[in-house]
Design an enzyme around this catalytic site. Structure first.
Site, PDB file in Angstrom:
ATOM      1  N   GLU A 141      -1.226  -5.403   8.768  1.00  0.00           N
ATOM      2  CA  GLU A 141      -0.392  -4.838   9.831  1.00  0.00           C
ATOM      3  C   GLU A 141      -0.991  -5.090  11.208  1.00  0.00           C
ATOM      4  OE1 GLU A 141       0.352  -0.682   9.012  1.00  0.00           O
ATOM      5  OE2 GLU A 141       1.059  -1.110   6.976  1.00  0.00           O
ATOM      6  N   ASP A 143      -1.019  -6.170  -0.258  1.00  0.00           N
ATOM      7  CA  ASP A 143      -1.307  -5.529   1.027  1.00  0.00           C
ATOM      8  C   ASP A 143      -2.801  -5.315   1.200  1.00  0.00           C
ATOM      9  OD1 ASP A 143       0.575  -4.975   2.952  1.00  0.00           O
ATOM     10  OD2 ASP A 143       1.333  -3.175   1.939  1.00  0.00           O
ATOM     11  N   GLU A 163       9.419  -4.300  10.557  1.00  0.00           N
ATOM     12  CA  GLU A 163       9.809  -2.993  10.000  1.00  0.00           C
ATOM     13  C   GLU A 163      10.257  -2.049  11.113  1.00  0.00           C
ATOM     14  OE1 GLU A 163       7.103  -1.140   7.227  1.00  0.00           O
ATOM     15  OE2 GLU A 163       8.312   0.698   7.174  1.00  0.00           O
ATOM     16  N   ASP A 188       0.849  -1.203   0.000  1.00  0.00           N
ATOM     17  CA  ASP A 188       0.000   0.000   0.000  1.00  0.00           C
ATOM     18  C   ASP A 188       0.884   1.252   0.000  1.00  0.00           C
ATOM     19  OD1 ASP A 188       0.862  -0.195   2.602  1.00  0.00           O
ATOM     20  OD2 ASP A 188      -1.104   0.044   3.537  1.00  0.00           O
ATOM     21  N   SER A 189       2.212   1.045   0.013  1.00  0.00           N
ATOM     22  CA  SER A 189       3.149   2.150  -0.228  1.00  0.00           C
ATOM     23  C   SER A 189       2.889   2.757  -1.604  1.00  0.00           C
ATOM     24  CB  SER A 189       4.596   1.654  -0.125  1.00  0.00           C
ATOM     25  OG  SER A 189       4.787   0.491  -0.906  1.00  0.00           O
ATOM     26  N   LYS A 239      -1.098  -9.383   3.013  1.00  0.00           N
ATOM     27  CA  LYS A 239      -0.345  -8.910   4.186  1.00  0.00           C
ATOM     28  C   LYS A 239      -1.206  -7.911   4.941  1.00  0.00           C
ATOM     29  CE  LYS A 239       3.276  -5.903   3.884  1.00  0.00           C
ATOM     30  NZ  LYS A 239       2.759  -4.755   4.654  1.00  0.00           N
TER      31      LYS A 239
HETATM   32  O1  KIV Z   1       3.559  -1.105   1.669  1.00  0.00           O
HETATM   33  C1  KIV Z   1       4.729  -1.520   1.650  1.00  0.00           C
HETATM   34  O2  KIV Z   1       5.494  -1.286   0.721  1.00  0.00           O
HETATM   35  C2  KIV Z   1       5.171  -2.308   2.802  1.00  0.00           C
HETATM   36  C3  KIV Z   1       6.638  -2.621   2.880  1.00  0.00           C
HETATM   37  C4  KIV Z   1       7.415  -1.407   3.135  1.00  0.00           C
HETATM   38  C5  KIV Z   1       6.932  -3.690   3.863  1.00  0.00           C
HETATM   39  O3  KIV Z   1       4.395  -2.664   3.622  1.00  0.00           O
END
Ligand code: KIV
Length: 267
Positions: A117, A85, A184, A46-47, A115
């Site tokens: 959090e 994500d 992280e 989600d970056s 993934k």
């Molecule tokens: O969203 C992302 O890119 C991440 C990584 C930095 C682990 O969660």
């Protein structure tokens, strides 16, 4: 039948002491290049909100955006395992929504794993998704979706109490059935301790060399995102300069009437 790596391959790598390589990708061309280079897993992070959409943080990213980017990455990848994500608000409200959204990333996006959090606080959510046979990657420490609680992107687990909580979070994520865990922004010795204790692989980002694998954001390692550059990022190339030069050359040639030349024109 696809030839992409599976979670069994990734877990075997920990058992054999082979380091696991992960990069983020959000589109077809980057996914294709890193897949051809031999990356083990691609994270559709989600970056994307920060490095592609230009938001200040990851919070505005939606499920539909994640599905769009995941589909593009899946089309570009023939051998890496693809993780998508779960964006903010797609799994925090209740288990039904969490399961439906994890399912959408697999069914509509084509991801092999999702993934999310959090630690002890999301253990029940991880269990609910794993029970649908969707592999889950956990993510603890500096969790960007918690930016407002953390008061910014700060290293986590420096104090004893925080470190104890992170250890408990790591155990809870493993116990809930996650097949891997992103660590992280935590001190390297703490990441080393967690990695030694867990049987699932740890993937570090700003967590030192003792993790079972490493993940970085592709725009950061290629010098494509100048907004900020955390200490843990290593820049392996500087493509911004190359891109800027190409664009400037194009503008100059069009203005000067040099492009298109004979060779780019139809008779
Ligand atoms: O969203 C992302 O890119 C991440 C990584 C930095 C682990 O969660």
């Amino acid at each position: 039948m696809s030839d992409n790596k599976t979670i069994l391959d990734i877990q075997r790598m920990k058992a054999q002491g082979d380091k696991i390589t992960v990069l983020t990708a959000y589109d077809y061309p980057f996914a294709r290049l890193m897949d051809l280079a031999g990356i083990d897993m691609i994270l559709v992070g989600d970056s994307v909100g920060s490095v592609v959409a230009g938001y200040d943080n990851t919070l505005p990213v939606t499920m539909d955006e994640m599905i769009y980017h995941t589909r593009a990455v899946v089309r570009g990848s023939a051998s890496a395992l693809i993780i998508a994500d779960m964006p903010f608000l797609s799994y925090q409200v209740d288990l039904v929504e969490a399961r439906r959204n994890a399912g959408r990333l697999v069914k509509e996006g084509g991801a092999q794993a999702v993934k999310l959090e959090g630690g002890e606080n999301v253990a029940a959510t991880i269990r609910a998704i794993v029970d649908m046979d969707i592999p889950v990657v956990g993510h603890i420490g500096l969790t960007p979706q918690s930016i407002h609680r953390m008061g910014g992107y700060r290293v986590q687990g420096k104090e004893d109490e925080q470190a104890r909580q992170l250890l408990a979070d790591a155990r809870a994520v493993q116990q809930a059935g996650a097949f891997a865990l992103v660590l992280e922004g935590i001190p390297a010795p703490l990441a080393q301790r967690i990695t030694a204790e867990l049987h699932i692989p740890t993937i570090g980002i700003g967590a030192g060399v003792h993790c079972d694998g490493q993940v970085l954001v592709i725009h950061d390692i290629l010098g494509l995102c100048e907004k900020y550059s955390p200490k843990f990022v290593k820049r392996y190339a500087d493509v911004s300069e190359t891109i800027s030069r190409g664009i400037a050359d194009y503008i100059r040639e069009v203005k000067d009437g040099v492009f298109p030349g004979e060779e780019h024109s139809f008779k």
